[in-house]
Design an enzyme around this catalytic site. Structure first.
Site, mmCIF file in Angstrom:
data_model
loop_
_atom_site.group_PDB
_atom_site.id
_atom_site.type_symbol
_atom_site.label_atom_id
_atom_site.label_comp_id
_atom_site.label_asym_id
_atom_site.label_seq_id
_atom_site.Cartn_x
_atom_site.Cartn_y
_atom_site.Cartn_z
ATOM 1 N N PHE A 35 67.757 26.104 51.173
ATOM 2 C CA PHE A 35 66.724 26.863 50.457
ATOM 3 C C PHE A 35 65.753 25.955 49.706
ATOM 4 O O PHE A 35 64.987 26.404 48.858
ATOM 5 C CB PHE A 35 67.371 27.877 49.509
ATOM 6 C CG PHE A 35 68.189 28.902 50.251
ATOM 7 C CD1 PHE A 35 67.613 29.657 51.268
ATOM 8 C CD2 PHE A 35 69.531 29.079 49.969
ATOM 9 C CE1 PHE A 35 68.366 30.578 51.979
ATOM 10 C CE2 PHE A 35 70.287 30.001 50.675
ATOM 11 C CZ PHE A 35 69.707 30.750 51.687
ATOM 12 N N ARG A 73 78.021 14.884 47.939
ATOM 13 C CA ARG A 73 77.468 13.580 48.260
ATOM 14 C C ARG A 73 77.654 12.665 47.049
ATOM 15 O O ARG A 73 78.090 13.123 45.996
ATOM 16 C CB ARG A 73 75.990 13.685 48.662
ATOM 17 C CG ARG A 73 75.089 14.108 47.523
ATOM 18 C CD ARG A 73 73.630 14.139 47.954
ATOM 19 N NE ARG A 73 72.788 14.405 46.799
ATOM 20 C CZ ARG A 73 71.481 14.649 46.849
ATOM 21 N NH1 ARG A 73 70.859 14.666 48.006
ATOM 22 N NH2 ARG A 73 70.797 14.864 45.759
ATOM 23 N N GLU A 104 68.839 7.376 45.048
ATOM 24 C CA GLU A 104 69.035 7.840 43.668
ATOM 25 C C GLU A 104 70.391 7.427 43.106
ATOM 26 O O GLU A 104 71.250 8.271 42.834
ATOM 27 C CB GLU A 104 68.878 9.356 43.585
ATOM 28 C CG GLU A 104 67.471 9.836 43.873
ATOM 29 C CD GLU A 104 67.306 11.330 43.610
ATOM 30 O OE1 GLU A 104 68.309 12.054 43.584
ATOM 31 O OE2 GLU A 104 66.159 11.766 43.431
ATOM 32 N N GLU A 124 59.684 11.039 46.919
ATOM 33 C CA GLU A 124 60.049 12.427 47.200
ATOM 34 C C GLU A 124 59.332 13.340 46.232
ATOM 35 O O GLU A 124 59.235 13.050 45.039
ATOM 36 C CB GLU A 124 61.549 12.669 46.950
ATOM 37 C CG GLU A 124 62.491 12.023 47.895
ATOM 38 C CD GLU A 124 63.943 12.368 47.522
ATOM 39 O OE1 GLU A 124 64.171 13.357 46.793
ATOM 40 O OE2 GLU A 124 64.828 11.624 47.952
HETATM 41 C C1 GAL Z 1 66.614 14.353 45.437
HETATM 42 C C2 GAL Z 1 67.411 13.721 46.564
HETATM 43 C C3 GAL Z 1 67.125 14.398 47.882
HETATM 44 C C4 GAL Z 1 67.170 15.881 47.729
HETATM 45 C C5 GAL Z 1 66.191 16.302 46.667
HETATM 46 C C6 GAL Z 1 66.141 17.794 46.450
HETATM 47 O O1 GAL Z 1 67.237 14.155 44.234
HETATM 48 O O2 GAL Z 1 67.143 12.352 46.667
HETATM 49 O O3 GAL Z 1 68.075 13.961 48.840
HETATM 50 O O4 GAL Z 1 68.467 16.265 47.373
HETATM 51 O O5 GAL Z 1 66.555 15.729 45.456
HETATM 52 O O6 GAL Z 1 65.233 18.131 45.428
#
Ligand code: GAL
Length: 656
Positions: A355, A114, A153, A305
């Protein structure tokens, strides 16, 4: 301008990234049932769905997203809608290889992962604008839509040819002439003088050490290019929905973006936060990012997140033990978050993150993770009416600046043991452990409202930043500066004397003779038992300091390790954690700064938000805390008089 309160409307947002395109549609009603049971009121849709929305160049498939938007609306769940531009579909790289970034070695970053987009590619930017335009036009009037989430991000670099061309324009804008660039970059050294703009390149792979100012400018440029990508999409969605706020999610203390600058362009500041559950200082690293994000937001912010359990990207990935997800979520709220969200709602069964935990793990509804998610949802709903929108007042500011970090974090420096984020964190930890609520600030911000300003390390300080520190002290503020501060100017040119002359005068330093970096494990002993680590300095005082703590023994015996002149302190080493905490506690007390609560036991964090007192036990053992007076615990509905016992990873939210 719309802001987070337009989305929360008195609630705390709870939810996360929802990627239902991975699942058969039969699963969606089940998702909704579980969301309702857990109190989820917000989901982020579409973060990585570009190839689904635009399966072939210019084609559109919105049907599945229409159904989801309607489903969310019918279920009373608000949608944070993402532009999908962080992961272009394979056709883009295939048809337009120039949209793929190249690293410093010239290697292409291919699709299959990605974030394989060049921030500088005109073709990428055109496609990104087009999908954003259509997404915004289609959902502008949709009642489920609450907030725009641009990309994800932003974190890419590009050293390719198109980036090189944009770098040259950026430099022309910054310097005007090649002469000015040659002067700023110090190209007289090693025969690097440029005679034609076409010769100027990103700092690509080279035989030996690269030009540090070129590297610094490339970091500045990269942050600016990504910001251009963000603002371009933001302006499109704003045109369609001027009443809705816009955000993009930061990574915590990420080197690639000047987040002070970026935050100015956002309506809502959001961050992704993944402390290691096994790290004994995980709570403090979380607090640091939370304080930083709140300071960027200048008010409530969004935890976009976090992980409900384990991540999948450390060497060993352990889940959060029972209770920790709740505790760290409440910590974020205590430190100003009005949204507690996760990556991701339902754990994937396929793909690179299968995971990585979700709010609903592979164990499903009966799994511990979901059960705890459900409990937390109820807790957040209970406290929300009292918390949402509440402000935090800090008397202490820690200064941080990305440009200084970029300049200091280079090849060929006095010590590679000096790691800026670790130094920053060590100082923040001392304040955190002392129970002092701390903001972060940029040296150019108005500092006059703070009783104490702490500079763990600002290697690069512009003249204006030095002015600002001096004015702060003149205005009655107390300033503490750590080592390697004020060394370089805005071009990473070492200041005469190795440290800004006005700062030396401020602290009572006549000459900075030499730096004496320390090996790991080596200490520099000082009078009174203070022990320095990492760094020491051969300083000659000018006799004007009011107080000094000298080094004791070794080459620097008798020379000052710490100086205080009036309200200005200079600390030429990194004191061991206990000593730094003691020093800062003393300085803070002298400056009239009080902890959030007196007599806090170790391992307990106290934060005041509005009229609420949050108490958080970061220990697995129960602990009793003195809280004079009568309070109402919003989490348990109990009346608390004078003391409260918090269980393993326990928390209380006390209202007077
Ligand atoms: C963040 C990202 C998410 C996912 C996550 C996993 O950096 O925005 O899409 O990959 O980490 O911890």
């Amino acid at each position: 301008m719309p802001d987070l309160s337009d989305v929360t409307r008195g609630r705390l947002l709870y939810g996360g990234d929802y990627n239902p395109e991975q699942w058969p549609e039969e699963v969606w009603p089940e998702d909704v049932r579980l969301m309702k049971e857990a109190g989820v009121n917000s989901v982020t849709l579409g973060v990585f769905s570009w190839s689904k929305l635009e399966p072939r160049p210019g084609e559109r498939d919105f049907g599945w997203l229409d159904r989801l938007m309607d489903l969310m609306h019918d279920s009373g769940v608000g949608v944070v809608l993402a532009t999908p531009t962080a992961s272009p579909p394979p056709w883009m790289g295939h048809l337009h290889p120039d949209t793929l970034p190249r690293d410093a070695e010239g290697r292409t970053e291919w699709w299959g992962g990605r974030q394989h987009f060049s921030h500088s590619s005109a073709v990428y930017r055109r496609y990104a604008a087009a999908i954003t335009e259509d997404l915004a036009a289609r959902y502008a009037g949709h009642p489920a839509l609450t907030l725009w989430h641009i990309n994800n991000e932003y974190c890419t670099y590009d050293f390719g040819d198109e980036a090189a061309a944009r770098f040259r324009s950026w430099l022309r804008h910054r310097y005007g002439t090649l002469d000015a660039l040659n002067t700023a970059w110090g190209t007289a050294f090693w025969s690097q003088g440029y005679g034609d703009w076409a010769e100027v390149l990103p700092p690509r792979h080279a035989h030996y050490l690269k030009n540090p100012t070129q590297v610094l400018d490339f970091k500045r440029f990269t942050s600016d290019m990504l910001l251009e990508c963000y603002t371009a999409e933001r302006d499109i969605v704003r045109r369609h929905t001027p009443h809705l706020p816009v955000t993009t999610n930061f990574m915590p203390l990420w080197a690639g973006q000047d987040a002070w600058r970026w935050a100015e362009e956002e309506d809502v500041v959001s961050v992704d936060l993944y402390p290691d559950p096994r790290d004994p200082l995980g709570a403090q690293s979380g607090a640091l990012v939370q304080d930083m994000t709140r300071s960027q937001a200048r008010g409530p912010w969004m935890l976009m997140e976090q992980a409900a359990g384990a991540v999948n990207w450390r060497r060993v990935n352990r889940p959060k033990p029972r209770g920790l997800n709740r505790l760290w979520s409440l910590q974020a709220v205590a430190r100003g978050a009005d949204a507690v969200c996760y990556f991701q709602w339902r754990q994937s069964r396929q793909g690179a993150e299968k995971f990585h935990s979700g709010m609903v793990g592979h164990a499903g509804e009966q799994g511990r993770t979901y059960q705890e998610v459900k409990r937390l949802g109820a807790d957040l709903a209970r406290i929300a009416p009292h918390v949402s929108g509440g402000r935090i007042t800090a008397d202490v500011a820690v200064l941080h600046d990305w440009h200084s970090w970029w300049a200091g974090d280079q090849e060929a420096r006095p010590s590679h043991e000096v790691d800026y984020p670790r130094v920053l964190s060590a100082w923040h930890r001392a304040l955190w452990q002392a129970g002092l609520t701390t903001d972060f600030a940029h040296p150019g911000h108005d500092l006059s409202g703070y009783r104490l300003v702490v500079v763990p390390q600002l290697y690069l300080l512009t003249d204006a930043a030095v002015d600002s520190l001096l004015a702060y002290v003149r205005g009655g503020g107390t300033l503490v500066c750590g080592f390697l501060t004020g060394v370089a100017d805005q071009d990473d040119r070492v200041r005469p004397g190795g440290m800004d002359a006005r700062l030396r005068e401020l602290f009572g330093i006549r000459t900075l003779h030499e730096w004496w970096p320390l090996e790991p494990g080596e200490t520099a002993d000082c009078e009174g038992g203070l022990r320095g680590t990492l760094w020491s300095e051969e300083l000659e005082p000018d006799g004007t300091a009011d107080e000094t703590v000298p080094y004791e023994g070794g080459e620097l015996d008798g020379l000052p390790a710490v100086l205080r002149k009036g309200r200005a302190w200079y600390v030429s080493t990194l004191p061991e954690p206990e000593a730094l905490r003691a020093l800062l506690t003393r300085v803070a007390t002298g400056a009239g700064v009080r902890p959030a609560l007196d007599g806090l036991p170790d391992g307990v964090e106290a934060v005041r938000r509005g009229d609420l007192l949050f108490l958080l036990n970061h220990d697995r053992e129960p602990v009793t805390v003195d809280v004079p007076g009568t309070h109402h615990d919003l989490l348990t509905e109990a009346t608390v008089t004078d003391r409260i016992t918090l269980g393993r990873y326990g928390a209380a939210v006390l209202k007077p």
